[in-house]
Motif scaffolding. Sequence first.
Motif, PDB file in Angstrom:
ATOM      1  N   SER A 306      47.350  76.297  41.762  1.00  0.00           N
ATOM      2  CA  SER A 306      46.683  76.249  43.066  1.00  0.00           C
ATOM      3  C   SER A 306      45.178  76.331  42.867  1.00  0.00           C
ATOM      4  O   SER A 306      44.697  76.837  41.842  1.00  0.00           O
ATOM      5  CB  SER A 306      47.159  77.396  43.963  1.00  0.00           C
ATOM      6  N   ARG A 307      44.455  75.852  43.835  1.00  0.00           N
ATOM      7  CA  ARG A 307      42.992  75.862  43.764  1.00  0.00           C
ATOM      8  C   ARG A 307      42.467  77.205  44.265  1.00  0.00           C
ATOM      9  O   ARG A 307      42.990  77.766  45.227  1.00  0.00           O
ATOM     10  CB  ARG A 307      42.427  74.723  44.606  1.00  0.00           C
ATOM     11  N   GLY A 308      41.455  77.706  43.600  1.00  0.00           N
ATOM     12  CA  GLY A 308      40.854  78.966  44.001  1.00  0.00           C
ATOM     13  C   GLY A 308      40.701  79.919  42.829  1.00  0.00           C
ATOM     14  O   GLY A 308      41.085  79.604  41.701  1.00  0.00           O
ATOM     15  N   PRO A 309      40.147  81.084  43.078  1.00  0.00           N
ATOM     16  CA  PRO A 309      39.925  82.059  42.007  1.00  0.00           C
ATOM     17  C   PRO A 309      41.236  82.647  41.495  1.00  0.00           C
ATOM     18  O   PRO A 309      42.252  82.630  42.196  1.00  0.00           O
ATOM     19  CB  PRO A 309      39.060  83.129  42.670  1.00  0.00           C
ATOM     20  N   VAL A 310      41.206  83.156  40.282  1.00  0.00           N
ATOM     21  CA  VAL A 310      42.395  83.769  39.683  1.00  0.00           C
ATOM     22  C   VAL A 310      42.679  85.114  40.324  1.00  0.00           C
ATOM     23  O   VAL A 310      43.822  85.424  40.679  1.00  0.00           O
ATOM     24  CB  VAL A 310      42.214  83.924  38.156  1.00  0.00           C
ATOM     25  N   THR A 345      56.072  87.305  54.521  1.00  0.00           N
ATOM     26  CA  THR A 345      57.480  87.331  54.929  1.00  0.00           C
ATOM     27  C   THR A 345      58.260  86.343  54.060  1.00  0.00           C
ATOM     28  O   THR A 345      57.690  85.597  53.260  1.00  0.00           O
ATOM     29  CB  THR A 345      57.625  86.962  56.411  1.00  0.00           C
ATOM     30  N   ARG A 346      59.593  86.348  54.238  1.00  0.00           N
ATOM     31  CA  ARG A 346      60.433  85.432  53.477  1.00  0.00           C
ATOM     32  C   ARG A 346      60.023  83.973  53.752  1.00  0.00           C
ATOM     33  O   ARG A 346      59.803  83.583  54.899  1.00  0.00           O
ATOM     34  CB  ARG A 346      61.896  85.657  53.858  1.00  0.00           C
ATOM     35  N   ASN A 347      59.889  83.189  52.678  1.00  0.00           N
ATOM     36  CA  ASN A 347      59.503  81.771  52.772  1.00  0.00           C
ATOM     37  C   ASN A 347      58.155  81.586  53.450  1.00  0.00           C
ATOM     38  O   ASN A 347      57.931  80.596  54.169  1.00  0.00           O
ATOM     39  CB  ASN A 347      60.583  80.960  53.508  1.00  0.00           C
ATOM     40  N   ASP A 348      57.247  82.511  53.224  1.00  0.00           N
ATOM     41  CA  ASP A 348      55.907  82.436  53.825  1.00  0.00           C
ATOM     42  C   ASP A 348      55.178  81.213  53.271  1.00  0.00           C
ATOM     43  O   ASP A 348      55.026  81.064  52.046  1.00  0.00           O
ATOM     44  CB  ASP A 348      55.124  83.711  53.485  1.00  0.00           C
ATOM     45  N   PRO A 349      54.706  80.292  54.130  1.00  0.00           N
ATOM     46  CA  PRO A 349      54.055  79.066  53.649  1.00  0.00           C
ATOM     47  C   PRO A 349      52.720  79.315  52.959  1.00  0.00           C
ATOM     48  O   PRO A 349      52.222  78.437  52.237  1.00  0.00           O
ATOM     49  CB  PRO A 349      53.865  78.255  54.943  1.00  0.00           C
ATOM     50  N   ARG A 350      52.134  80.491  53.159  1.00  0.00           N
ATOM     51  CA  ARG A 350      50.859  80.799  52.510  1.00  0.00           C
ATOM     52  C   ARG A 350      51.024  81.092  51.022  1.00  0.00           C
ATOM     53  O   ARG A 350      50.067  81.007  50.249  1.00  0.00           O
ATOM     54  CB  ARG A 350      50.204  82.012  53.184  1.00  0.00           C
ATOM     55  N   VAL A 351      52.232  81.486  50.595  1.00  0.00           N
ATOM     56  CA  VAL A 351      52.482  81.903  49.221  1.00  0.00           C
ATOM     57  C   VAL A 351      52.804  80.687  48.356  1.00  0.00           C
ATOM     58  O   VAL A 351      53.661  79.866  48.708  1.00  0.00           O
ATOM     59  CB  VAL A 351      53.649  82.908  49.155  1.00  0.00           C
ATOM     60  N   THR A 352      52.112  80.544  47.227  1.00  0.00           N
ATOM     61  CA  THR A 352      52.395  79.454  46.288  1.00  0.00           C
ATOM     62  C   THR A 352      53.701  79.738  45.553  1.00  0.00           C
ATOM     63  O   THR A 352      54.186  80.871  45.537  1.00  0.00           O
ATOM     64  CB  THR A 352      51.259  79.316  45.268  1.00  0.00           C
ATOM     65  N   TRP A 353      54.270  78.716  44.917  1.00  0.00           N
ATOM     66  CA  TRP A 353      55.545  78.935  44.208  1.00  0.00           C
ATOM     67  C   TRP A 353      55.354  79.898  43.044  1.00  0.00           C
ATOM     68  O   TRP A 353      56.215  80.725  42.761  1.00  0.00           O
ATOM     69  CB  TRP A 353      56.135  77.601  43.746  1.00  0.00           C
ATOM     70  N   PHE A 354      54.219  79.792  42.350  1.00  0.00           N
ATOM     71  CA  PHE A 354      53.951  80.723  41.254  1.00  0.00           C
ATOM     72  C   PHE A 354      53.613  82.101  41.813  1.00  0.00           C
ATOM     73  O   PHE A 354      53.993  83.130  41.240  1.00  0.00           O
ATOM     74  CB  PHE A 354      52.795  80.204  40.388  1.00  0.00           C
ATOM     75  N   GLY A 355      52.932  82.111  42.957  1.00  0.00           N
ATOM     76  CA  GLY A 355      52.618  83.384  43.606  1.00  0.00           C
ATOM     77  C   GLY A 355      53.863  84.121  44.054  1.00  0.00           C
ATOM     78  O   GLY A 355      53.929  85.356  43.996  1.00  0.00           O
ATOM     79  N   ALA A 356      54.884  83.365  44.500  1.00  0.00           N
ATOM     80  CA  ALA A 356      56.141  83.988  44.903  1.00  0.00           C
ATOM     81  C   ALA A 356      56.787  84.707  43.726  1.00  0.00           C
ATOM     82  O   ALA A 356      57.331  85.814  43.860  1.00  0.00           O
ATOM     83  CB  ALA A 356      57.097  82.936  45.472  1.00  0.00           C
ATOM     84  N   PHE A 357      56.720  84.061  42.540  1.00  0.00           N
ATOM     85  CA  PHE A 357      57.242  84.698  41.323  1.00  0.00           C
ATOM     86  C   PHE A 357      56.454  85.970  41.008  1.00  0.00           C
ATOM     87  O   PHE A 357      57.038  87.014  40.685  1.00  0.00           O
ATOM     88  CB  PHE A 357      57.162  83.704  40.160  1.00  0.00           C
ATOM     89  N   LEU A 358      55.139  85.902  41.113  1.00  0.00           N
ATOM     90  CA  LEU A 358      54.302  87.079  40.832  1.00  0.00           C
ATOM     91  C   LEU A 358      54.633  88.223  41.780  1.00  0.00           C
ATOM     92  O   LEU A 358      54.720  89.385  41.368  1.00  0.00           O
ATOM     93  CB  LEU A 358      52.821  86.709  40.953  1.00  0.00           C
ATOM     94  N   ARG A 359      54.824  87.902  43.056  1.00  0.00           N
ATOM     95  CA  ARG A 359      55.070  88.944  44.049  1.00  0.00           C
ATOM     96  C   ARG A 359      56.459  89.551  43.876  1.00  0.00           C
ATOM     97  O   ARG A 359      56.631  90.760  44.035  1.00  0.00           O
ATOM     98  CB  ARG A 359      54.901  88.365  45.460  1.00  0.00           C
TER      99      ARG A 359
END
Length: 466
Positions: A306-310, A345-359
């Motif tokens: 995703s684009r943006g800071p780490v 929340t579940r299936n939150d569109p703001r969360v990236t697929w890699f971010g979902a794994f991190l969370r």
Amino acid sequence: MKKSSPIEVSGSGYAALYRFIDYAILMFVLLLSCFLYGVSFDKNYLILLLAEVLLFSYLAEGMSLYRSWRLSAFRQMIRRAVAVLVISFAIQLISLFLLKVGASYSRVIMTAWFCGSVLLMVGWRLAQRIVRKVQLEHGIHRQKVALVGLTARGIQLSQQFAEERELGFECIGFFDDRDASRMPEEYQHLLLGTVNDAVMRGQQGEFSRLYICLPMHAEARIQHIVSQLGDTTLDVYLVPDMLTLKMMQGRLSAVGDIDTISVFESPHLGLQSHFKRTFDVLFSATALVMLSPLLLLLACGVKLTSRGPVLFRQDRYGLDGKKIGVLKFRSMKVQENAELVVQATRNDPRVTWFGAFLRRTSLDELPQFINVLHGEMSVVGPRPHAVAHNEQYRNQVAFYMLRHKVKPGITGWAQVNGWRGETDTLDKMAKRVEFDLYYIRHWSLWFDIKIIVRTIFKGFSGKHVY
């Protein structure tokens, strides 16, 4: 979650003796091991001994090894003593390895020193407990106690005396001036008479301790009873009903000649704050070094997906409610740090697929070890909430802001008990706060270690983590 006992046993005066015997054991076993193995006790072993005594002392104080223990908590005391020995010797061995001086010391002596210390420290505590039990069985050191006030608090106290038989207290009953109709019917058979009867029977030596269990609003009555008891040699104790409140520590202190009782107070005072901070620095520094390859991989994963800071810095409340910037690996396409923050929340569109794994795995929290090194957070403590959530819940959940009497943590007692992730109902947040306050009241270095171990095995995921 285990409730706090109404009785807090005062110090027995043996803490200094316990320390002396433990230190003597460490010195005696090392000297004996050197003698039996035919090795000279030179300056190298002297330095090793001094380092072990300092390490053992530091860990023992931080893990509250020498606090006042109920005899019924004997197993817990033994586990804690062994844990202090294991950790202190492990640190010694790791230090010798890293400094490349391990060859200067005999492995046989080190093994004998550790095993002998464990056996003697456990053995003398076991012997002391057996002697104590035999004495109580023969009536030695057993004290008869009575209570003034057949109140809810008094009944709690009498039940504790009955359950904790090894304390050596035998409750003979209650004294109360009130009409019997005002007292619980099922306990009226324990009523022995009036307060005047208590004074008379105390003077006759029928019991040696008297506990006054009356409500605080009966101040005049309490003063009158105390003045009557001044004509006896009884040990008199006041058990006010205000102690049933959710006091943070309940510690006695004084301002000049005025005695005070803390109602809300941080547990990290004096040396305790140094124990906590030293542990945080050593643990977080070690974690950052050991996890550096993983941190680099996760940073690359965030950047490539995703684009943006780490890293993402979000405002949270820290110690004493002061704002801090908590670091996390960015897991969303947006960076929300405004007055209104919507929980994921579940299936939150703001969360990236890699971010979902991190969370899901809580790996997004790892950069907070940097916050720990900066002194803004602790390894263990109540999880910090977004400022917007704090403002929302502080007026809805009782004692919510008491979470900020200590530094927020990367992990906490609430999290390892399943209260992490989305708090979509007020009850969930109230439950999280309940566990956070329990942690603050019962804090010790050993409690922190226990939470860290539980986090490693079960605290990185949860059904409400999105």
